[in-house]
Each structure stands twice: as structure tokens, then as C-alpha cells.
Write an enzyme that holds these catalytic residues in place. Sequence first.
Site, mmCIF file in Angstrom:
data_model
loop_
_atom_site.group_PDB
_atom_site.id
_atom_site.type_symbol
_atom_site.label_atom_id
_atom_site.label_comp_id
_atom_site.label_asym_id
_atom_site.label_seq_id
_atom_site.Cartn_x
_atom_site.Cartn_y
_atom_site.Cartn_z
ATOM 1 N N PRO A 2 32.233 11.106 -3.530
ATOM 2 C CA PRO A 2 32.609 11.984 -2.413
ATOM 3 C C PRO A 2 34.097 12.290 -2.477
ATOM 4 O O PRO A 2 34.887 11.458 -2.903
ATOM 5 C CB PRO A 2 32.298 11.150 -1.174
ATOM 6 C CG PRO A 2 31.536 9.980 -1.639
ATOM 7 C CD PRO A 2 31.842 9.780 -3.087
ATOM 8 N N GLU A 3 34.454 13.475 -2.062
ATOM 9 C CA GLU A 3 35.858 13.845 -2.010
ATOM 10 C C GLU A 3 36.523 13.163 -0.817
ATOM 11 O O GLU A 3 35.856 12.787 0.140
ATOM 12 C CB GLU A 3 35.987 15.354 -1.850
ATOM 13 C CG GLU A 3 35.303 16.163 -2.924
ATOM 14 C CD GLU A 3 36.173 16.339 -4.155
ATOM 15 O OE1 GLU A 3 37.363 16.019 -4.100
ATOM 16 O OE2 GLU A 3 35.640 16.805 -5.177
ATOM 17 N N LYS A 55 39.619 6.893 -0.880
ATOM 18 C CA LYS A 55 38.168 6.755 -0.890
ATOM 19 C C LYS A 55 37.686 5.591 -0.020
ATOM 20 O O LYS A 55 36.515 5.244 -0.022
ATOM 21 C CB LYS A 55 37.667 6.559 -2.330
ATOM 22 C CG LYS A 55 37.994 7.704 -3.256
ATOM 23 C CD LYS A 55 37.286 8.967 -2.788
ATOM 24 C CE LYS A 55 37.732 10.196 -3.541
ATOM 25 N NZ LYS A 55 37.393 10.163 -4.944
ATOM 26 N N ASN A 170 35.881 14.932 -7.896
ATOM 27 C CA ASN A 170 35.662 15.752 -9.080
ATOM 28 C C ASN A 170 35.600 17.256 -8.799
ATOM 29 O O ASN A 170 36.000 18.052 -9.638
ATOM 30 C CB ASN A 170 34.384 15.288 -9.773
ATOM 31 C CG ASN A 170 34.488 15.441 -11.261
ATOM 32 O OD1 ASN A 170 35.585 15.310 -11.825
ATOM 33 N ND2 ASN A 170 33.392 15.763 -11.906
ATOM 34 N N ARG A 263 34.232 12.221 -16.698
ATOM 35 C CA ARG A 263 33.940 13.085 -15.539
ATOM 36 C C ARG A 263 33.997 14.524 -16.002
ATOM 37 O O ARG A 263 34.928 14.922 -16.708
ATOM 38 C CB ARG A 263 34.964 12.851 -14.423
ATOM 39 C CG ARG A 263 35.139 11.402 -14.008
ATOM 40 C CD ARG A 263 33.864 10.773 -13.489
ATOM 41 N NE ARG A 263 33.266 11.544 -12.408
ATOM 42 C CZ ARG A 263 33.687 11.491 -11.140
ATOM 43 N NH1 ARG A 263 34.676 10.692 -10.799
ATOM 44 N NH2 ARG A 263 33.113 12.223 -10.215
#
Length: 286
Positions: A2-3, A55, A170, A263
Site C-alpha cells: 500500500p502507498e 508504512k 510502487n 519491483r
Amino acid sequence: MPEGDTIFRAARTLHRALAGHLVTEFETVLPKLSRVAFDSPLSGRTVDKVVALGKWVRMHFSGDLILLTHMLMSGSWHIYRPGEKWQRRPIDMRIVVKTERVWAVAFNVPVAEFHTLDTLRRRPGFRSLGPDVLAAEFDSAQAIASLRANGEMEVGVALLTQSIIAGLGNVFKSEVCFACQVNPFRRLSTLSIEETTCLVNTARTFLLANVTEASGDQIVTLMHRTTDRSNVEERLWVYGRRGKPCRRCGALIESRKQGSEARITFWCPRCQPMTLAKEFRNAAAS
Ligand SMILES: [Zn+2]
């Protein structure tokens, strides 16, 4: 993963639902947590606040007890009314914090720890978090310096490294690079100060825009948006658009795995060449 904006919104929603309320029950399937909860019971404590940092989500309880959770790839917090049907399978449940009014349920959180303010301060990894692009006290100069201190690193890798700059995931990594016309595979040392500044400012702008969008009282899976287009299909510049025409120049968007964690990175080969972007070239030469 998750951003940062998703986590920021989750923490804000949790804060609104829980802060000031008494914990009536605490459940967990994680042995490490249940041991602590047995020694220092949660029920009877008040939730003081819930905050996000990068995060991480920190839930502060009265009496100096902090529940620290990291969202990594698959973790999420949901809020339910007592007795309401969950949207995830009960087997994915890791933690439930119950108050009279709502239950906060953590699903699949891969990292969950109890701390006091003191142990949290000394926790490795947590202490070394870089400037958080969503923090009220965000200092862009500090973030720029942090990027420039890691000149050997590729841009796309650095933007995901939470000890350098915290909060980006990402999707925004690729979107921020596109917006600044920076090829994500360039090394940070090849960037002009204007380009580095652009990355930092755009990261904050994009994430803040996605946080302030009204989301009601639900923790929703966020629809990230970086373009101004109303069509949902056109909400991103490059992410997830491999082989499709660039919205700016028409060249086909490319994608490739990047860094030791492989990624996936998306970029436009024409808008984001490996060299210094045109509008920055003069500034860099002067
Ligand atoms: Zn392009």
C-alpha cells in the site's frame, strides 16, 4: 505494497473511530502479542490516538502502550460495527481491538509489535525512517539531501527505500518519475538539483492530493490518481500501462523489474530518457 497515502487514510479513519474510546476487548492470534496483552491487558485502556508514519500504523493506548503494525504487501485494517459481517475471511484476522461502538480488525498484518515510547524509540528500522512525505512537519530540504546522499542508487529504488524517503509505494514511484521526466533507472548522482527537487515536491503533492480526497468513514482500497482526468481508466500516467501509448507523447510505455526486490517500474522511453531532461539541462549547466 500500500502507498503511504492509503496508510495515512487508514490511520486517520482508525483515529476518528477509536480515539477517546475505551477498549472493551482485545483479541489476537499472534502469540507474541497475546503474551503482552495477557501481562498488560488492553481492556480498560483508552485509545489515545492512531497515527501513520511511512508504512507503519501506531495505535497509542493509555498507560504507555503502543501497538505498531506494518502493512507491507497484504496487511489492512478494517472498521466494523459489532456483529457486522467482515469483508475478509476470519482466517485472515490477526488482531481485533473492540470498543463499545466499533471493532478495528487487522487482517494479514505481517508485522505487529507492542511497544512503550521508550522501546519504540530504540527500535531499529523504525528509528531510521527517512522524511515522511505526508508528515505535517515534512522538510523538503531534508528529503532532497537524503536523496542526494545516496548518489549511487537508482531513482526508482531510492524512492521505495523508506529509510531515505518514507511513504511512497510502487504506483507513485513510477508516476512521480514520469511527472518529473526522470528515467527511474538513472542514478541519483546524475540528477540535477531541479530534478531531485521535482521528485520530492511531486511525491508530496501526489500523496497529499490522494489523502485529502473525501473518502467518508470507510477504509477503502484507494484508487490512486495522478492525472486530472475524470475517466477512471485514465487516472494514472504510466503505472500498469505497459505497451500502451504515453498520454503525453504517444510512445509506448515500457516496464521492467528494478532493484534487488524486483519491483516493477513503468516509464515512457521518450519523455524519460536516460539523460538529463531538456528543461533542466540549462539550469544544470549554469
Ligand atoms: Zn512520453
